[in-house]
Design a protein around this motif. Sequence first.
Motif, mmCIF file in Angstrom:
data_model
loop_
_atom_site.group_PDB
_atom_site.id
_atom_site.type_symbol
_atom_site.label_atom_id
_atom_site.label_comp_id
_atom_site.label_asym_id
_atom_site.label_seq_id
_atom_site.Cartn_x
_atom_site.Cartn_y
_atom_site.Cartn_z
ATOM 1 N N LYS A 68 5.856 6.137 -3.426
ATOM 2 C CA LYS A 68 6.930 7.082 -3.683
ATOM 3 C C LYS A 68 7.363 7.729 -2.368
ATOM 4 C CE LYS A 68 6.592 6.102 -7.998
ATOM 5 N NZ LYS A 68 7.613 5.239 -8.630
ATOM 6 N N LYS A 69 8.080 8.838 -2.448
ATOM 7 C CA LYS A 69 8.647 9.489 -1.271
ATOM 8 C C LYS A 69 7.563 9.862 -0.273
ATOM 9 C CE LYS A 69 11.619 13.277 0.191
ATOM 10 N NZ LYS A 69 12.401 14.455 -0.221
ATOM 11 N N ASN A 70 7.754 9.409 0.974
ATOM 12 C CA ASN A 70 6.843 9.688 2.096
ATOM 13 C C ASN A 70 5.425 9.186 1.861
ATOM 14 O OD1 ASN A 70 8.895 10.879 3.545
ATOM 15 N ND2 ASN A 70 8.337 12.966 2.962
ATOM 16 N N LEU A 71 5.257 8.270 0.928
ATOM 17 C CA LEU A 71 3.937 7.676 0.692
ATOM 18 C C LEU A 71 4.038 6.162 0.844
ATOM 19 C CD1 LEU A 71 2.663 9.800 -2.340
ATOM 20 C CD2 LEU A 71 1.979 9.981 0.061
ATOM 21 N N HIS A 72 4.651 5.755 1.935
ATOM 22 C CA HIS A 72 4.846 4.340 2.230
ATOM 23 C C HIS A 72 4.947 4.190 3.741
ATOM 24 C CE1 HIS A 72 9.005 5.600 2.840
ATOM 25 N NE2 HIS A 72 8.932 6.183 1.651
ATOM 26 N N GLY A 73 4.693 3.004 4.241
ATOM 27 C CA GLY A 73 4.786 2.816 5.691
ATOM 28 C C GLY A 73 4.337 1.418 6.102
ATOM 29 N N ASP A 74 4.438 1.095 7.381
ATOM 30 C CA ASP A 74 4.942 2.027 8.397
ATOM 31 C C ASP A 74 6.348 1.641 8.883
ATOM 32 O OD1 ASP A 74 2.764 3.771 8.584
ATOM 33 O OD2 ASP A 74 1.681 2.379 9.849
ATOM 34 N N GLY A 75 6.740 0.402 8.638
ATOM 35 C CA GLY A 75 8.038 -0.070 9.087
ATOM 36 C C GLY A 75 7.941 -1.389 9.819
ATOM 37 N N LEU A 76 9.054 -1.825 10.377
ATOM 38 C CA LEU A 76 9.090 -3.093 11.121
ATOM 39 C C LEU A 76 9.847 -2.909 12.425
ATOM 40 C CD1 LEU A 76 12.140 -4.521 10.815
ATOM 41 C CD2 LEU A 76 11.316 -4.961 8.525
ATOM 42 N N ALA A 77 9.719 -3.903 13.300
ATOM 43 C CA ALA A 77 10.374 -3.862 14.605
ATOM 44 C C ALA A 77 10.975 -5.222 14.920
ATOM 45 C CB ALA A 77 9.385 -3.458 15.695
ATOM 46 N N ILE A 78 12.064 -5.209 15.666
ATOM 47 C CA ILE A 78 12.683 -6.422 16.201
ATOM 48 C C ILE A 78 12.548 -6.349 17.713
ATOM 49 C CG2 ILE A 78 14.774 -7.797 16.376
ATOM 50 C CD1 ILE A 78 14.682 -5.291 13.641
ATOM 51 N N TRP A 79 12.125 -7.456 18.309
ATOM 52 C CA TRP A 79 11.758 -7.458 19.718
ATOM 53 C C TRP A 79 12.584 -8.461 20.528
ATOM 54 C CZ3 TRP A 79 8.405 -3.651 20.784
ATOM 55 C CH2 TRP A 79 7.551 -3.216 19.759
ATOM 56 N N TYR A 80 12.830 -8.095 21.773
ATOM 57 C CA TYR A 80 13.260 -9.032 22.822
ATOM 58 C C TYR A 80 12.421 -8.678 24.039
ATOM 59 C CZ TYR A 80 16.059 -11.346 26.401
ATOM 60 O OH TYR A 80 16.465 -12.133 27.460
ATOM 61 N N THR A 81 11.302 -9.399 24.231
ATOM 62 C CA THR A 81 10.301 -8.992 25.205
ATOM 63 C C THR A 81 9.811 -10.166 26.052
ATOM 64 O OG1 THR A 81 8.564 -9.269 23.534
ATOM 65 C CG2 THR A 81 9.488 -7.065 23.798
ATOM 66 N N LYS A 82 9.173 -9.791 27.145
ATOM 67 C CA LYS A 82 8.620 -10.776 28.075
ATOM 68 C C LYS A 82 7.431 -11.515 27.470
ATOM 69 C CE LYS A 82 6.612 -11.080 32.725
ATOM 70 N NZ LYS A 82 6.235 -10.297 33.927
ATOM 71 N N SER A 85 7.993 -7.890 13.918
ATOM 72 C CA SER A 85 6.627 -7.593 13.518
ATOM 73 C C SER A 85 6.610 -6.384 12.597
ATOM 74 C CB SER A 85 5.734 -7.337 14.741
ATOM 75 O OG SER A 85 6.164 -6.172 15.430
ATOM 76 N N SER A 86 5.466 -6.186 11.935
ATOM 77 C CA SER A 86 5.317 -5.074 11.010
ATOM 78 C C SER A 86 3.846 -4.688 10.921
ATOM 79 C CB SER A 86 5.849 -5.450 9.632
ATOM 80 O OG SER A 86 5.647 -4.402 8.705
ATOM 81 N N ILE A 87 3.594 -3.456 10.451
ATOM 82 C CA ILE A 87 2.226 -2.989 10.323
ATOM 83 C C ILE A 87 2.142 -1.990 9.178
ATOM 84 C CG2 ILE A 87 2.461 -1.024 11.887
ATOM 85 C CD1 ILE A 87 -0.305 -1.728 13.024
ATOM 86 N N THR A 88 1.001 -1.967 8.512
ATOM 87 C CA THR A 88 0.703 -0.947 7.513
ATOM 88 C C THR A 88 -0.618 -0.288 7.885
ATOM 89 O OG1 THR A 88 -0.528 -2.447 6.059
ATOM 90 C CG2 THR A 88 1.861 -2.312 5.730
ATOM 91 N N GLY A 89 -0.796 0.961 7.451
ATOM 92 C CA GLY A 89 -2.044 1.675 7.706
ATOM 93 C C GLY A 89 -2.639 2.143 6.392
ATOM 94 N N ASP A 90 -2.830 3.457 6.272
ATOM 95 C CA ASP A 90 -3.277 4.011 4.996
ATOM 96 C C ASP A 90 -2.186 3.887 3.940
ATOM 97 O OD1 ASP A 90 -5.705 4.691 6.116
ATOM 98 O OD2 ASP A 90 -5.036 6.693 6.704
ATOM 99 N N LEU A 91 -0.925 3.878 4.401
ATOM 100 C CA LEU A 91 0.215 3.664 3.510
ATOM 101 C C LEU A 91 0.768 2.267 3.769
ATOM 102 C CD1 LEU A 91 1.947 7.122 3.998
ATOM 103 C CD2 LEU A 91 0.331 6.440 2.206
#
Length: 361
Positions: free
Chosen positions: A135-149, A267-273
């Motif tokens: 529910k609200k603020n009980l989810h995570g953490d998100g994803l990222a798009i990269w252009y890296t070395k 990439s993406s990551i989750t923790g406790d949420l």
Amino acid sequence: MGRAFDEGTAVGKMAATLGRSGWWRCWARRLSAPNGPRMLLFLLLLGSGQGPRQVGAGQTFEYLKREHSLSKPYQGVGTGSSSLWNLMGSAMVMTQYIRLTPDMQSKQGALWNRVPCFLRDWELQVHFRIHGQGKKNLHGDGLAIWYTKDRMQPGPVFGNMDKFVGLGVFVDTYPNEEKQQERVFPYISAMVNNGSLSYDHERDGRPTELGGCTAIVRNLHYDTFLVIRYVKRHLTIMMDIDGKHEWRDCIEVPGVRLPRGYYFGTSSITGDLSDNHDLVSLKLFELTVERTPEEEKLHRDVFLPSVDNMKLPAMTAPLPPLSGLALFLIVFFSLVFSVFAIVIGIILYNKWQEQSRKRFY
């Protein structure tokens, strides 16, 4: 040979049914030639959007680069040498999407392109979905798009390494900084790094971000898109998250200098949420734009990411380890110098003693 001839004859018959006058007569002769099917295929691709398309009012055209793009049925994903994309961590291929992380705690996954990108100007369109039971603020953490070395380097920054070199665009779904009130999550932000900066999780990346905007992208029943556009050292990030098929501005930063030869990834990551973080497609377009001679001089290749009017700390490279020969020579000459110093010291001491005796006599 026979197949090409038959197809060419069929094209000629189709042309005959449409008349023999004017411009069509000229095209009928061309399409009925031995290379007619190839020309027809080119015209069909051009009409279907696979060929070059003009973008905007200026002289800008885009070309889809398949070696840097990914869509269903995801045939280019794997671990073999012929694969264009590699999975890492908990990422897995499904029929309709690639799931970077499932809605489970303590997961991280990534997808990386194996081919470095040497395009000067480009546009990356990302089709993604973020959804889950939280529910609200009980989810995570998100994803990222990269252009890296560097690629395929797991770490704490949305599943990628900290102190990366290149560009990171973050879709952050959980607010770590409790005291802030003016920012509404989920939130999109961008960061350029030369390898000297750390992403500040406790402050949601604020100290190093180039800009950002709120993006309500969770648990939607329509498609959500993000576009990253890099043209003439100008970085623009837009989103289509309202189901209206319209791009909405999010971030615009001039003076962004990105080297060529880096890798695209997500990439993406989750923790406790947790949440499901799904990637539906990645489409990279090469943009061809006109440059004046002055712009050509200003837009020369760079070797380290930077942003005009934004000072990044200098990255101190670690000293390379000494080889066995170099270490031997250092020890040898140190010993020689020590022996030489001892001998000189003894000689000076003896002379001083002689002078002392003469003084007494």
